[in-house]
Design an enzyme around this catalytic site. Structure first.
Site, mmCIF file in Angstrom:
data_model
loop_
_atom_site.group_PDB
_atom_site.id
_atom_site.type_symbol
_atom_site.label_atom_id
_atom_site.label_comp_id
_atom_site.label_asym_id
_atom_site.label_seq_id
_atom_site.Cartn_x
_atom_site.Cartn_y
_atom_site.Cartn_z
ATOM 1 N N PRO A 1 0.845 -1.199 0.000
ATOM 2 C CA PRO A 1 0.000 0.000 0.000
ATOM 3 C C PRO A 1 0.884 1.254 0.000
ATOM 4 O O PRO A 1 2.065 1.183 0.330
ATOM 5 C CB PRO A 1 -0.784 -0.119 1.300
ATOM 6 C CG PRO A 1 0.109 -0.910 2.198
ATOM 7 C CD PRO A 1 0.851 -1.864 1.297
ATOM 8 N N GLU A 2 0.308 2.369 -0.333
ATOM 9 C CA GLU A 2 1.052 3.629 -0.305
ATOM 10 C C GLU A 2 1.428 4.027 1.111
ATOM 11 O O GLU A 2 2.482 4.602 1.339
ATOM 12 C CB GLU A 2 0.223 4.758 -0.936
ATOM 13 C CG GLU A 2 0.347 4.839 -2.431
ATOM 14 C CD GLU A 2 1.782 5.031 -2.898
ATOM 15 O OE1 GLU A 2 2.392 6.060 -2.577
ATOM 16 O OE2 GLU A 2 2.293 4.136 -3.589
ATOM 17 N N ILE A 3 0.564 3.724 2.074
ATOM 18 C CA ILE A 3 0.811 4.108 3.457
ATOM 19 C C ILE A 3 0.444 2.949 4.378
ATOM 20 O O ILE A 3 -0.577 2.289 4.183
ATOM 21 C CB ILE A 3 -0.023 5.355 3.857
ATOM 22 C CG1 ILE A 3 0.344 6.548 2.987
ATOM 23 C CG2 ILE A 3 0.155 5.687 5.340
ATOM 24 C CD1 ILE A 3 -0.564 7.757 3.177
#
Length: 168
Positions: free
Chosen positions: A110-112
Site C-alpha cells: 500500500p502507499e501508506i
C-alpha cells in the site's frame, strides 16, 4: 546530499557534512523501533504532523534503506561502529518495507501503512504491528523497496535480498 557528495568524487565537504547532520537528526527524531526503543515489531520512520508523532510510514520512505546502506559504506570508514549501526538500520527498515508487500492479499504494498502503538486501546502487544492505512490501499508501483534491496545485496552479498526482490 549523499549522492551530491559521491558525484563530486567525495570532495564536496558541505554535502557530506549536511548528510551526516540530517541523517542523525532523522534517526534521532523519527526512528521507531530498532536500537532507539524496545518495541518488538516493525522498525520505521514515523511522521511528525503539527509537532505530534504519527505512527505511519509512506512507501516513499523505503528509499531510506538504500540511502543508509550506501552511506554506511562510503562515509564512515573511520567509524566502524557507526557504519555497522547504519547498515543494520538499513536492513531493518528494508525488512519493514518488504513486509508492506506481505500484508496485502495482492502482494502489492500500500502507499501508506500505520503501526499500532502501546497507547492503542485494542493493542495487546508492545506496539509496532503494521496494518494498511484504510485510505491508502492503492499501489503506485514505486521502486524504492526494490532499489534498497538491490543496494543491500550489492553491499552485503546476502542472497536473501535478491530473493526478497524476486518475491516482490
Amino acid at each position: 546530499c549523499l549522492k551530491a557528495y559521491l558525484q563530486s568524487d567525495s570532495t564536496d565537504a558541505l554535502n557530506k557534512e549536511l548528510y551526516e547532520l540530517f541523517i542523525e537528526r532523522i534517526i534521532d527524531s523519527l526512528l521507531v523501533g530498532g536500537n532507539n526503543t524496545n518495541i518488538e515489531g516493525s522498525v520505521y520512520f514515523q511522521e511528525i504532523i503539527n509537532g505530534n508523532p504519527s505512527p505511519k510510514m509512506d512507501h516513499l520512505v523505503c528509499f531510506m534503506g538504500g540511502l543508509l546502506a550506501l552511506g554506511s559504506q562510503t562515509l564512515f570508514e573511520n567509524d566502524v561502529h557507526k557504519a555497522q549501526t547504519h547498515l543494520a538500520l538499513a536492513e531493518q527498515i528494508t525488512q519493514t518495507c518488504v513486509n508492506m508487500y506481505d500484508i496485502t492479499p495482492t502482494g502489492l504494498a500500500p502507499e501508506i501503512v500505520r503501526f499500532t502503538t502501546p497507547s492503542d486501546e485494542d493493542s495487546e502487544d508492545n506496539g509496532g504491528v503494521m496494518y494498511v492505512d484504510p485510505g491508502a490501499k492503492h499501489n503506485l508501483l514505486r521502486p524504492e523497496t526494490v532499489e534498497s534491496l538491490f543496494v543491500l545485496h550489492r553491499i552485503t552479498h546476502k542472497p536473501i535480498y535478491r530473493e526478497m526482490a524476486w518475491q516482490i
